[in-house]
Write an enzyme that holds these catalytic residues in place. Structure first.
Site, PDB file in Angstrom:
ATOM      1  N   CYS A  25       0.825  -1.146   0.010  1.00 38.91           N
ATOM      2  CA  CYS A  25       0.223   0.061   0.231  1.00 38.91           C
ATOM      3  C   CYS A  25       0.803   1.280   0.146  1.00 38.91           C
ATOM      4  O   CYS A  25       1.359   1.643  -0.893  1.00 38.91           O
ATOM      5  CB  CYS A  25      -1.021  -0.008   1.140  1.00 38.91           C
ATOM      6  SG  CYS A  25      -2.405   0.845   0.985  1.00 38.91           S
ATOM      7  N   HIS A  82      -3.086  -5.273   1.734  1.00 40.53           N
ATOM      8  CA  HIS A  82      -2.483  -5.596   2.970  1.00 40.53           C
ATOM      9  C   HIS A  82      -2.189  -7.104   3.160  1.00 40.53           C
ATOM     10  O   HIS A  82      -2.994  -7.383   4.172  1.00 40.53           O
ATOM     11  CB  HIS A  82      -3.069  -4.770   4.194  1.00 40.53           C
ATOM     12  CG  HIS A  82      -2.950  -3.284   4.066  1.00 40.53           C
ATOM     13  ND1 HIS A  82      -1.728  -2.857   4.521  1.00 40.53           N
ATOM     14  CD2 HIS A  82      -3.571  -2.324   3.524  1.00 40.53           C
ATOM     15  CE1 HIS A  82      -1.815  -1.307   4.308  1.00 40.53           C
ATOM     16  NE2 HIS A  82      -3.221  -1.161   3.922  1.00 40.53           N
ATOM     17  N   GLU A  85      -0.545  -8.427   5.342  1.00 35.71           N
ATOM     18  CA  GLU A  85       0.126  -8.788   6.578  1.00 35.71           C
ATOM     19  C   GLU A  85      -1.257  -8.546   7.724  1.00 35.71           C
ATOM     20  O   GLU A  85      -0.857  -9.152   8.664  1.00 35.71           O
ATOM     21  CB  GLU A  85       0.960  -7.499   7.152  1.00 35.71           C
ATOM     22  CG  GLU A  85       0.293  -6.391   7.343  1.00 35.71           C
ATOM     23  CD  GLU A  85       0.141  -5.374   5.971  1.00 35.71           C
ATOM     24  OE1 GLU A  85       0.319  -6.021   4.985  1.00 35.71           O
ATOM     25  OE2 GLU A  85      -0.046  -4.295   5.981  1.00 35.71           O
TER      26      GLU A  85
HETATM   27  N1  GLN Z   1      -3.569   6.204   1.003  1.00 37.48           N
HETATM   28  C1  GLN Z   1      -2.208   6.083   1.616  1.00 37.48           C
HETATM   29  C2  GLN Z   1      -1.190   6.701   0.874  1.00 37.48           C
HETATM   30  O1  GLN Z   1      -1.393   7.608   0.216  1.00 37.48           O
HETATM   31  C3  GLN Z   1      -1.968   4.644   1.763  1.00 37.48           C
HETATM   32  C4  GLN Z   1      -3.078   3.928   2.535  1.00 37.48           C
HETATM   33  C5  GLN Z   1      -2.523   2.575   3.297  1.00 37.48           C
HETATM   34  O2  GLN Z   1      -1.323   2.461   3.056  1.00 37.48           O
HETATM   35  N2  GLN Z   1      -3.362   1.818   3.598  1.00 37.48           N
HETATM   36  O3  GLN Z   1      -0.062   6.553   1.182  1.00 37.48           O
END
Ligand code: GLN
Length: 179
Positions: free
Chosen positions: A61, A159, A161
């Site tokens: 992410c 994610h 994890e």
């Molecule tokens: N929206 C977040 C970003 O721009 C990422 C979100 C996440 O890691 N769950 O960094």
């Protein structure tokens, strides 16, 4: 998750801690904050150098955003570590309330992976040398690229994890071991 698949996991917050690890996981969170903190804690350049020097890395992410060579919808001045020859769009699926769960087809896994997307990015474009590992299997975002690998660097929009399924981490640890 990493310990569960046979690796030794250590938190990395300072350059001397970075120097002691063979590979790095950059977790989810908020990439703009990570960028700011990496600068304040004098971690940005050491991280970049290690990634450039071929350290295996796995970003989930916000971690995917950090490992992208180029980003769309970043904040003013937001820089990334790079490493993956991709363009990643921040918050691509929408706002926090648009977070969702979906099965993804993961090429190197035996069956689909149930993925959790939290204000997630997607890969808008991937260069030829980048292997697409997963795309969204159904719904309005069908076909969007959500996992990639280039050499020893990989990233997922979701994610793994926070699920009970360790196959993606197992794949990364195998990649580190064979590098
Ligand atoms: N929206 C977040 C970003 O721009 C990422 C979100 C996440 O890691 N769950 O960094």
């Amino acid at each position: 998750m990493l310990e569960g698949v046979g690796a030794t996991a250590r938190p990395v917050r300072r350059p001397d801690e970075l120097a002691q690890v063979d590979a790095l996981v950059i977790p989810g969170g908020e990439s703009t904050t990570m960028y700011k903190l990496a600068n304040i804690f004098e971690m940005f350049e050491p991280l970049r150098e290690r990634v450039d020097a071929g350290m295996p890395a796995f970003g989930t992410c916000a971690g995917m955003i950090m490992l992208a060579d180029e980003i769309e919808d970043g904040i003013e001045g937001q820089r990334t570590l790079g490493g993956l020859d991709v363009v990643v769009r921040r918050n691509a699926f929408g706002r926090q309330v648009d977070s969702f769960e979906s099965d993804v087809d993961f090429t190197v896994l035996d069956r689909p992976f149930h993925a959790l997307f939290i204000r997630a990015p997607w890969v808008e474009r991937a260069a030829e040398g980048v292997e697409v590992l997963a795309t969204v299997a159904s719904g309005p975002s069908l076909g969007r690229i959500v996992a990639v690998r280039q050499g020893v660097i990989m990233a997922t929009s979701f994610h793994p994890e926070i699920t009970a399924d360790d196959r993606v981490h197992r794949y990364f640890v195998d990649l580190v071991r064979s590098s």
